[in-house]
Design an enzyme around this catalytic site. Structure first.
Site, PDB file in Angstrom:
ATOM      1  CG  HIS A 100       8.693   5.366   0.597  1.00  0.00           C
ATOM      2  ND1 HIS A 100       9.113   4.715   1.737  1.00  0.00           N
ATOM      3  CD2 HIS A 100       8.355   4.407  -0.296  1.00  0.00           C
ATOM      4  CE1 HIS A 100       9.041   3.400   1.519  1.00  0.00           C
ATOM      5  NE2 HIS A 100       8.586   3.189   0.310  1.00  0.00           N
ATOM      6  CE  LYS A 145      11.610   0.518  -0.421  1.00  0.00           C
ATOM      7  NZ  LYS A 145      11.030  -0.089   0.758  1.00  0.00           N
ATOM      8  CG  ASN A 198      11.128   2.920  -3.851  1.00  0.00           C
ATOM      9  OD1 ASN A 198      12.229   3.397  -4.138  1.00  0.00           O
ATOM     10  ND2 ASN A 198      10.506   3.181  -2.713  1.00  0.00           N
ATOM     11  CB  SER A 213       5.586  -7.891   1.022  1.00  0.00           C
ATOM     12  OG  SER A 213       6.450  -7.490   2.074  1.00  0.00           O
ATOM     13  CD  GLU A 261      11.691   2.626   3.034  1.00  0.00           C
ATOM     14  OE1 GLU A 261      12.319   3.094   2.066  1.00  0.00           O
ATOM     15  OE2 GLU A 261      11.218   1.461   3.037  1.00  0.00           O
ATOM     16  N   GLY A 294       8.743  -4.500   3.199  1.00  0.00           N
ATOM     17  CA  GLY A 294       9.996  -5.204   3.459  1.00  0.00           C
ATOM     18  C   GLY A 294       9.883  -6.282   4.511  1.00  0.00           C
ATOM     19  CD  GLU A 305       4.794   1.933  -0.763  1.00  0.00           C
ATOM     20  OE1 GLU A 305       5.148   1.094  -1.601  1.00  0.00           O
ATOM     21  OE2 GLU A 305       5.589   2.684  -0.180  1.00  0.00           O
TER      22      GLU A 305
HETATM   23  P1  13P Z   1       8.790  -3.941  -0.449  1.00  0.00           P
HETATM   24  O1  13P Z   1       8.171  -4.306  -1.781  1.00  0.00           O
HETATM   25  O2  13P Z   1      10.226  -4.331  -0.349  1.00  0.00           O
HETATM   26  O3  13P Z   1       7.954  -4.401   0.686  1.00  0.00           O
HETATM   27  O4  13P Z   1       8.796  -2.332  -0.402  1.00  0.00           O
HETATM   28  C1  13P Z   1       7.629  -1.651  -0.654  1.00  0.00           C
HETATM   29  C2  13P Z   1       7.962  -0.233  -0.800  1.00  0.00           C
HETATM   30  O5  13P Z   1       8.327   0.436   0.149  1.00  0.00           O
HETATM   31  C3  13P Z   1       7.871   0.362  -2.144  1.00  0.00           C
HETATM   32  O6  13P Z   1       7.958   1.743  -2.081  1.00  0.00           O
END
Ligand code: 13P
Length: 253
Positions: free
Chosen positions: A97, A11, A9, A215, A99, A175, A169
Site C-alpha cells: 500500500h 487502515k 481497507n 476516494s 502508505e 483520502g 491506487e
Molecule cells: P480512500 O478510499 O479513503 O481514498 O483510500 C483508498 C485506499 O487507500 C484504499 O487502500
C-alpha cells in the site's frame, strides 16, 4: 473469468467494539455475493479472529491482513508473517500500500519478497501500485506504474501471477476526495493489463483482477466499475460507512 472484488481497507481505524459493530451491520445489509464476486475486509490484525468468526458461513466474503513480514518466522519483534496469517485463517494480504511505501520505506525489492512469502503458502497478495501527484502532472504515470509491476511482480511465473490481485491506487486520489475519472482509471487499468499481457500473454492478463482505489464512494462506484478493465475497488474511507460500502458492493458488475 476474473473476479469482481469490493475490498475494504479499514487502515488503522476503529475500536474493537466499533469494528465488530461495523462488520455486523455491513454483513446484515449484504445480499448474496455470487461466485464471480468477492467482498474482502482488510481489518487491523488484532481484530482478525473476531472478524473471521463474524463472516463464518458467508460465501465469497473474506478477511484480509493489511501487511505482512517477508520472512516466515524469526526474531522480528512486532511483526506478523504470511504463514501466521494463513494459520489463523487469513489468506488475503494487502502488499505495498502506498502508505506502507511512504511511511515505512517499503521498496519494490522488499515488496517482491513479501509477494513471494504470500504466494509460497498459496495465499493471495493484493498488490498495490500507483503514482504520486507530480508523476501524474508530468504525464509519466504509465511508465511509473509499469516499473512498480516489473520490479515487484515480474519475477513470478504465469501460474503465480494469476494468484495476484492488483490494486491501482493513485496516491493523489487517496483520502483526498479527488477521484480519478472513470476514463483515467480505465486508461491506466488497460495499460496495466497490456503490460501484463506483453509479459505473460493475453489469456493470463485477462484472468487478473485489477481494482481501483482512491476516494471510491457510492456516488462514483457504478461508473468506475462499469469500465471494462476496472474489476472493483479497494476502498478506504467509504468502507467505514455501512450505507456507502454496501452501495459500493452492489455496484460490482
Ligand atoms: P480512500 O478510499 O479513503 O481514498 O483510500 C483508498 C485506499 O487507500 C484504499 O487502500
Amino acid at each position: 473469468m476474473r473476479k469482481q472484488i469490493a475490498a475494504a481497507n479499514w487502515k488503522m481505524n476503529l475500536s474493537q467494539q466499533e469494528a465488530s459493530d461495523l462488520l455486523t451491520s455491513l454483513l446484515g445489509s449484504l445480499s448474496n455475493i455470487n461466485d464471480n464476486q468477492q467482498v474482502i475486509f482488510s481489518v487491523p490484525s488484532i481484530y482478525i479472529p473476531q472478524a473471521l468468526g463474524q463472516i463464518q458461513g458467508k460465501a465469497n466474503v473474506f478477511i484480509a491482513a493489511q501487511n505482512c513480514h517477508q520472512k516466515a518466522n524469526g526474531a522480528f519483534t512486532g511483526e506478523i508473517s504470511a504463514n501466521m496469517f494463513a494459520s489463523a485463517g487469513v489468506k488475503h494480504i494487502v502488499i505495498g500500500h502506498s502508505e506502507r511505501r511512504e511511511y515505512f520505506g517499503e521498496t519494490d525489492a522488499l515488496l517482491a519478497e513479501k509477494v513471494n512469502a504470500v504466494l509460497e503458502i498459496s495465499s493471495t497478495p493484493i498488490f498495490c501500485c500507483g503514482e504520486p501527484l507530480a508523476i501524474r502532472e508530468a504525464g509519466t504515470q504509465n511508465a511509473f506504474v509499469e516499473a512498480q509491476l516489473i520490479n515487484a511482480l515480474f519475477h513470478l511465473t504465469a501460474d503465480q501471477i494469476t494468484q495476484v490481485v492488483i490494486a491501482y491506487e493513485p496516491i493523489w486520489a487517496i483520502g483526498t476526495g479527488k477521484t480519478a475519472t472513470s476514463a483515467q482509471a480505465q486508461e491506466i487499468h488497460a495499460y496495466i493489463r497490456s503490460v501484463l499481457s506483453s509479459k505473460y500473454g493475453q489469456d493470463i492478463a485477462n484472468q487478473i483482477s485489477i481494482l481501483y482505489g482512491g476516494s471510491v464512494k457510492a456516488a462514483n462506484a457504478i461508473e468506475l466499475f462499469s469500465q471494462p478493465d476496472v474489476d472493483g475497488g479497494l476502498v478506504g474511507g467509504a468502507s467505514l460507512i455501512t450505507s456507502e460500502f454496501t452501495a459500493i458492493i452492489n455496484a460490482l458488475q
